[in-house]
Structures are given as C-alpha cells and as structure tokens.
Design a protein around this motif. Structure first.
Motif, PDB file in Angstrom:
ATOM      1  N   CYS A 213      -9.507 -16.650  -2.463  1.00  0.00           N
ATOM      2  CA  CYS A 213     -10.820 -16.802  -3.088  1.00  0.00           C
ATOM      3  C   CYS A 213     -10.950 -15.843  -4.271  1.00  0.00           C
ATOM      4  CB  CYS A 213     -11.936 -16.529  -2.081  1.00  0.00           C
ATOM      5  SG  CYS A 213     -11.815 -17.498  -0.552  1.00  0.00           S
ATOM      6  N   GLN A 214     -11.949 -16.093  -5.078  1.00  0.00           N
ATOM      7  CA  GLN A 214     -12.210 -15.273  -6.249  1.00  0.00           C
ATOM      8  C   GLN A 214     -13.685 -14.868  -6.236  1.00  0.00           C
ATOM      9  OE1 GLN A 214      -9.718 -14.687  -8.414  1.00  0.00           O
ATOM     10  NE2 GLN A 214     -10.578 -14.190 -10.399  1.00  0.00           N
ATOM     11  N   PHE A 215     -13.948 -13.552  -6.348  1.00  0.00           N
ATOM     12  CA  PHE A 215     -15.328 -13.076  -6.426  1.00  0.00           C
ATOM     13  C   PHE A 215     -15.389 -11.908  -7.399  1.00  0.00           C
ATOM     14  CE2 PHE A 215     -18.731 -10.202  -4.808  1.00  0.00           C
ATOM     15  CZ  PHE A 215     -19.814 -11.017  -5.116  1.00  0.00           C
ATOM     16  N   ARG A 216     -16.182 -12.092  -8.454  1.00  0.00           N
ATOM     17  CA  ARG A 216     -16.328 -11.063  -9.493  1.00  0.00           C
ATOM     18  C   ARG A 216     -14.969 -10.569  -9.986  1.00  0.00           C
ATOM     19  NH1 ARG A 216     -21.388  -7.636  -6.807  1.00  0.00           N
ATOM     20  NH2 ARG A 216     -22.952  -9.285  -7.085  1.00  0.00           N
ATOM     21  N   ASN A 217     -14.111 -11.548 -10.333  1.00  0.00           N
ATOM     22  CA  ASN A 217     -12.774 -11.285 -10.888  1.00  0.00           C
ATOM     23  C   ASN A 217     -11.843 -10.545  -9.931  1.00  0.00           C
ATOM     24  OD1 ASN A 217     -13.386 -12.511 -13.396  1.00  0.00           O
ATOM     25  ND2 ASN A 217     -14.415 -10.635 -14.059  1.00  0.00           N
ATOM     26  N   LYS A 218     -12.189 -10.539  -8.669  1.00  0.00           N
ATOM     27  CA  LYS A 218     -11.337  -9.908  -7.662  1.00  0.00           C
ATOM     28  C   LYS A 218     -10.766 -10.987  -6.751  1.00  0.00           C
ATOM     29  CE  LYS A 218     -11.357  -6.465  -3.948  1.00  0.00           C
ATOM     30  NZ  LYS A 218     -12.168  -5.507  -3.163  1.00  0.00           N
ATOM     31  N   ARG A 219      -9.467 -10.909  -6.501  1.00  0.00           N
ATOM     32  CA  ARG A 219      -8.820 -11.895  -5.642  1.00  0.00           C
ATOM     33  C   ARG A 219      -8.923 -11.473  -4.184  1.00  0.00           C
ATOM     34  NH1 ARG A 219      -3.476 -14.355  -8.715  1.00  0.00           N
ATOM     35  NH2 ARG A 219      -4.566 -14.908 -10.642  1.00  0.00           N
ATOM     36  N   LEU A 220      -9.309 -12.429  -3.363  1.00  0.00           N
ATOM     37  CA  LEU A 220      -9.436 -12.211  -1.928  1.00  0.00           C
ATOM     38  C   LEU A 220      -8.569 -13.224  -1.207  1.00  0.00           C
ATOM     39  CD1 LEU A 220     -13.333 -12.012  -1.863  1.00  0.00           C
ATOM     40  CD2 LEU A 220     -11.766 -10.073  -1.958  1.00  0.00           C
ATOM     41  N   TYR A 221      -8.039 -12.824  -0.067  1.00  0.00           N
ATOM     42  CA  TYR A 221      -7.217 -13.731   0.713  1.00  0.00           C
ATOM     43  C   TYR A 221      -7.843 -13.965   2.086  1.00  0.00           C
ATOM     44  CZ  TYR A 221      -4.071 -13.101  -3.149  1.00  0.00           C
ATOM     45  OH  TYR A 221      -3.548 -13.081  -4.412  1.00  0.00           O
ATOM     46  N   HIS A 236     -12.120 -18.012   3.599  1.00  0.00           N
ATOM     47  CA  HIS A 236     -11.645 -18.836   4.718  1.00  0.00           C
ATOM     48  C   HIS A 236     -10.651 -19.858   4.166  1.00  0.00           C
ATOM     49  CE1 HIS A 236     -11.980 -20.961   8.592  1.00  0.00           C
ATOM     50  NE2 HIS A 236     -12.026 -22.080   7.885  1.00  0.00           N
ATOM     51  N   VAL A 237      -9.376 -19.701   4.496  1.00  0.00           N
ATOM     52  CA  VAL A 237      -8.333 -20.598   3.991  1.00  0.00           C
ATOM     53  C   VAL A 237      -7.558 -21.161   5.169  1.00  0.00           C
ATOM     54  CG1 VAL A 237      -6.273 -20.843   2.550  1.00  0.00           C
ATOM     55  CG2 VAL A 237      -8.114 -19.304   1.840  1.00  0.00           C
ATOM     56  N   ARG A 238      -7.572 -22.493   5.272  1.00  0.00           N
ATOM     57  CA  ARG A 238      -6.798 -23.190   6.293  1.00  0.00           C
ATOM     58  C   ARG A 238      -5.934 -24.251   5.614  1.00  0.00           C
ATOM     59  NH1 ARG A 238      -8.263 -19.338   8.210  1.00  0.00           N
ATOM     60  NH2 ARG A 238      -9.361 -18.942  10.173  1.00  0.00           N
ATOM     61  N   ARG A 239      -5.102 -24.904   6.378  1.00  0.00           N
ATOM     62  CA  ARG A 239      -4.167 -25.864   5.789  1.00  0.00           C
ATOM     63  C   ARG A 239      -4.877 -26.973   5.032  1.00  0.00           C
ATOM     64  NH1 ARG A 239       0.035 -28.695   9.743  1.00  0.00           N
ATOM     65  NH2 ARG A 239      -1.910 -29.610  10.527  1.00  0.00           N
ATOM     66  N   ASP A 240      -5.976 -27.470   5.578  1.00  0.00           N
ATOM     67  CA  ASP A 240      -6.662 -28.606   4.956  1.00  0.00           C
ATOM     68  C   ASP A 240      -8.028 -28.247   4.381  1.00  0.00           C
ATOM     69  OD1 ASP A 240      -4.543 -30.369   5.667  1.00  0.00           O
ATOM     70  OD2 ASP A 240      -5.375 -30.523   7.690  1.00  0.00           O
ATOM     71  N   THR A 241      -8.533 -27.049   4.639  1.00  0.00           N
ATOM     72  CA  THR A 241      -9.860 -26.670   4.149  1.00  0.00           C
ATOM     73  C   THR A 241      -9.827 -25.247   3.605  1.00  0.00           C
ATOM     74  OG1 THR A 241     -10.564 -25.845   6.315  1.00  0.00           O
ATOM     75  CG2 THR A 241     -11.027 -28.168   5.814  1.00  0.00           C
TER      76      THR A 241
END
Length: 359
Positions: A213-221, A236-241
């Motif tokens: 994800c991206q928030f205020r130019n910061k990368r989040l996983y 929130h990162v899943r295979r399909d969502t």
C-alpha cells in the motif's frame, strides 16, 4: 554405263550428305546412343529435347510425376513452385520461382503471409539458388500488425516479445508490465495511487500483482498500519484481494494520550465522579468511535446510567435531588451535574430519562 552411274552418284551425294547432317547422334528414351531424325523427340532423364538440324534443342522438363513440361511451365513441389527454366548458357534446369502458402497461393521473394491460426507469419526468402519459407515473426493481438522475432511491443498492461522457443515454435510471450506508458521488467515494483504493484511471472505469463500500500508517499506492506483521522488502517494484501482495511479507532484519554482501540472494543473515559463508555465500530470504509452512555459514580460505585443527549433528576440518599446530563463533547460525551431546579436551563434540548443503572 559406269560413267552414267558415277554421274548419278555425284548428283545424289549432296542430298545424302545433307540428309545425314540433319540427324542427331544421342542416347535417349531409355536406349543407347543412335541416330535420331529431324524433328524427333528425345527424352533424357528429367529433360527432353528435339532433333533440329543435327543438334539437340532443349524443349522442356519432367516433374516428379513424370509429366512433360515445356520451358517456362511450372509445377508445385512441397512448399514451392518449381519452373522448368533455360539457363543463359542454354542448359535446362529446375528453378524455384515462388513459395506456396495456404490454399496454394504463391508468394514471391519478400512477400509475407500468416499461418492458419493468424498467430505468426512467414516470408518467402532467397537462399542462394533456392527459396526458403521462413517464419519471421508474430502477429499482434489485433490480428493486423506484425512484430519480428526478438522485437517487443506493448499491448494493454503488458509488454510482449516475439520469441522462438528451443522447440522451434514461434509465439508471442509477455516479458514485462506496462504502467502509464512506462515499462517494468519482471521483478520490478512501482506505486499506483494507494497501492504498490509488482511485475510477476507465473506459468510463463506476466502478472500485475499488488504487493503493498501507499500512504503519504510511504510504502507499506501486508500488516503495516497507519493512522488517518480517528481510524487505524492496516495494509491488507491477499492473493485475490487487497486494500486499506480499517481495523481500529484512535481514542484520546483525559491526559491526551492516544490509544488504538480495535473494532468491537469498549472502554471508559473517566474521572472521580463520572465515566463515559465508548466503543469502536466499523462505519463503511472507516472506524468510528461511538459513545454508548455516561455513568454517574456515587461513593465510588457506578450508580446512574444515561444515554447521550439525555438527562435525569436523581434523589441522592441524603435526600437532596441533583440533575445529571449526558451531553455531546469533542471526545464523544460529557457527564455534567447541576442543581435540580436548574434543569430547564442546564438540560435544554435534552431528552428526559428516568434514573436507572446500566442494564
């Protein structure tokens, strides 16, 4: 009489010599060498001739089915048109004159045509004294454009390359991802709005895959959290969502301390005489703090319960009635107390509720 015979012989001699000079000496038609008369046809191997004025004149060829062809006539053999030709030195020869494509259509050097599935294309090429049918490239996804083997082109969200496999097959393969006109190789990442994407390859095909994800130019996983307004979000990162998932509320204690409260959690903001019960609820795409009610404490015990925007009059054990009101406040609600005879001014706009404890 001898002189007469001699005279006749001398007269016929030129005719005999002329007749002999018009004949041809050659093998042919499957036999050994012999004399052939003027105009006779002589077949020798894959070529045939006519005897003209004592010479063999080249006239044509035989195809693989032993059909007789004249000079300039053609036949189809395998993937090529073969012409019975006469060289500049006057010798008969076979010359490949065209490549033959689907439905027997003929193509000259430099001309192209597509395969029956319209996925790759051929070109008729010169190869020394012969012609060669060569697979030269692939057909675009639009079934109109062409790209040569080893070259790339962009289509949709991906970059493709026309490749020749070790098996000899030629096909279009995805070799990278495309985002806003910029190419990304397999393994590279790039931000796009609120998310981070990765160019992956699975089963020989490229895939555009969200990895963060991206928030205020910061990368989040996946699992990383951040606060926005009164909501705590989790990447929130899943295979399909994938998404920014609201998981908690941000509450502020009386001392100004910020505390994360997960969705469904209940807590109290309290002082010596009152408690305000709050809870965290999911409200669409954000988490929201809900004030459940105000609690009046007497002698250290929770005694009176009021829902927000309500008031009551309670007779204390010592006999003196007091007014209690649960009013909206910046942190949710505030319990206020006042003399019972001030209810008209202190509880204006609030709903009256009978004194009661929490159910």
């Amino acid at each position: 009489s001898n002189s007469l015979l001699s005279m006749i012989f001398l007269l016929l001699l030129p005719l005999l010599v002329a007749s002999q000079s018009n004949r041809c000496w050659s093998s042919g038609n499957g036999g050994s060498a012999r004399w052939w008369n003027e105009g006779e046809r002589i077949d020798r191997g894959r070529y045939w001739y006519e005897c003209r004025r004592g010479e063999l004149v080249p006239k044509g060829c035989f195809n693989e089915r032993q059909q007789r062809l004249s000079v300039g006539e053609s036949f189809i053999q395998d993937e090529y048109e073969v012409t019975c030709d006469l060289s500049s030195q006057g010798f008969l020869k076979f010359k490949q004159s065209a490549c033959v494509g689907p439905n027997g259509r003929k193509f000259r050097i430099g001309e192209t045509w597509v395969d029956q599935t319209n996925t790759y294309y051929y070109e008729c090429k010169s190869d020394g004294a012969y012609l060669r049918v060569s697979i030269e490239g692939c057909v675009h996804h639009d079934k109109r454009g062409k790209v040569k083997i080893g070259e790339k082109y962009d289509h949709g969200e991906y970059t493709y390359e026309c490749q020749r496999k070790s098996s000899g097959a030629v096909q279009m393969c995805s070799v990278g991802c495309l985002h806003q006109g910029q190419r990304f190789a397999i393994g590279e990442q790039w931000p796009d709005g609120d998310f981070v994407f990765y160019c992956d390859q699975k089963g020989g095909r490229c895939q555009k895959k969200c990895v963060g994800c991206q928030f205020r130019n910061k990368r989040l996983y996946d699992g990383d959290r951040y606060q926005k307004d009164q909501t705590v979000y989790q990447c929130h990162v899943r295979r399909d969502t994938y998404g920014h998932k609201p998981v908690a509320c941000v509450s502020v204690d009386n001392d100004g301390t910020k505390v994360e409260r997960v969705i469904g959690c209940r807590w109290y903001v309290q002082d010596s005489v009152s408690k305000v019960e709050q809870s965290c609820h999911l409200d669409g795409e954000q988490a929201k703090i809900i004030t459940e009610g105000c609690i009046y404490r007497h002698n250290g015990f929770d005694t009176i319960w009021l829902v927000p925007n309500s008031y009551t009059i309670w007779n204390k054990p010592d006999g003196k009635p007091i007014g209690l009101a649960c009013k909206p406040a910046s942190n949710g609600a505030l319990l206020s107390t006042f003399d019972a005879d001030q209810a008209s001014s202190q509880a204006s706009g609030l709903k009256y509720d009978s004194p009661r404890g929490k159910k």
